[in-house]
Write an enzyme that holds these catalytic residues in place. Structure first.
Site, short mmCIF file in Angstrom:
data_model
loop_
_atom_site.label_atom_id
_atom_site.label_comp_id
_atom_site.label_asym_id
_atom_site.label_seq_id
_atom_site.Cartn_x
_atom_site.Cartn_y
_atom_site.Cartn_z
N GLY A 7 10.78 18.07 10.80
CA GLY A 7 9.37 17.66 10.84
C GLY A 7 8.96 17.13 12.20
N ASP A 8 9.86 16.41 12.86
CA ASP A 8 9.57 15.89 14.20
C ASP A 8 9.40 17.05 15.18
OD1 ASP A 8 10.19 13.52 12.88
OD2 ASP A 8 12.25 13.53 13.64
N THR A 9 10.24 18.07 15.03
CA THR A 9 10.13 19.25 15.88
C THR A 9 8.79 19.94 15.68
OG1 THR A 9 12.53 19.59 15.87
CG2 THR A 9 11.16 21.49 16.42
#
Length: 309
Positions: A253-255
């Site tokens: 999700g951070d990516t």
């Protein structure tokens, strides 16, 4: 400038093992230590895409030293406010014979009021018009979720763009300050509205539109294996996820978020930003570390479709 905010940074220990049995010595196939925390990961992704950022937040001890050293090694600016108690170490174990992943996430150090006040004062003194503030993840013990509202107010007053990726219900309290983007997953989106039924595509759009109507400019919803949805006043877009074998889902999700922000910063079309973000997030989930952005195969599988309002 983009400021990524991590109020509970971590070192992630990622382990691959053939089997995991109780009360015996389990020999692992491989392991890797990774500087982590959701905002930290966003800074790493931005750097990979040529976008500068400052990684900031609150943490402590030798573990924070390891995290900041990892960022600075990649020539990412840091400005963390430090406490004595060490930042957390999380463990992610991929068990090959079970074809599954175990996630063991620790709470982090207890943070007093002084470093919180120092951090908020830093934002107030530093932010300028059109800067971007990305607040990601959980908060260490002692940091109340209401700090989100304070960050939102500071960002609004300084005319900076606020991006939030957090599961706290206090995300809703930031809406009067008009955040630029909120990135919930499907379960978080449902929890914001206390919705307990099946979250269909139509319901996803409906709830995301309620966030937009209440003041958020863009809502990027992570749908896991189903891909992602983007909702704003002008359009509804869906992106399917490519088929992958999940190795470590911790940073996917951070990516996706970091990639989406980077492509918007580069003035790319939102459809392109969403497509590459989903492919990059999937690539990260399929490996131990972050994506290397060699995405040609995955991009052929990601299709962008317009949804109905």
């Amino acid at each position: 400038m983009i400021y990524t905010v991590t109020l509970n940074p971590a070192i992630d220990l990622v382990i691959v093992t053939k089997k995991l049995e109780p009360r015996v010595v389990n020999r692992t196939e491989s392991s890797e230590l990774q500087p982590n925390g959701k905002g930290v990961n966003v800074s790493f992704i931005l750097k990979k895409l040529g976008i500068e950022s400052v990684a900031t937040g609150i943490g402590g001890g030798f573990t924070l030293d390891y995290i900041t050293a990892g960022l600075e090694q990649k020539k990412i600016q840091t400005n963390f406010f430090k406490v004595d108690e060490p930042s957390r170490v999380n463990v992610f174990t991929n068990v090959l014979d079970q074809d599954t992943e175990y996630k063991e996430v620790n709470p982090g150090p207890k943070i007093g009021q002084k470093p919180q006040e120092q951090f908020l004062a830093y934002l107030t003194a530093t932010l300028k018009e059109d800067d971007v503030v990305v607040v990601s993840g959980s908060f260490s013990s002692g940091i109340k979720p209401a700090i989100l509202t304070k960050i939102a107010q500071i960002s609004h007053d300084q005319r900076a763009k606020l991006v939030i990726d957090s599961s706290y219900l206090e995300v809703m309290d930031t809406l009067p300050y008009h955040p630029f983007l909120i990135k919930p997953n499907d379960a978080e989106l449902a929890s914001f509205f206390k919705f307990k039924g099946k979250l269909t595509k139509a319901k996803t759009v409906e709830l995301a539109e309620r966030l937009v109507e209440a003041g958020c400019s863009n809502v990027l919803v992570s749908l896991g294996a189903q891909g992602a949805a983007l909702v704003n006043r002008n359009q509804v877009l869906f992106a399917n996820a490519p088929k992958i074998k999940v190795v470590n889902s911790a940073c996917a999700g951070d990516t996706m978020l970091g990639t989406f922000i980077a492509f918007l910063e580069k003035k790319k079309p939102v459809e392109e930003a969403l497509k590459v973000a989903v492919a990059a997030g999937s690539d990260t989930a399929s490996r131990v570390g972050l994506t290397d952005f060699e995405l040609d195969v995955l991009l052929t599988q990601v299709m962008i479709k317009e949804g109905k309002r």
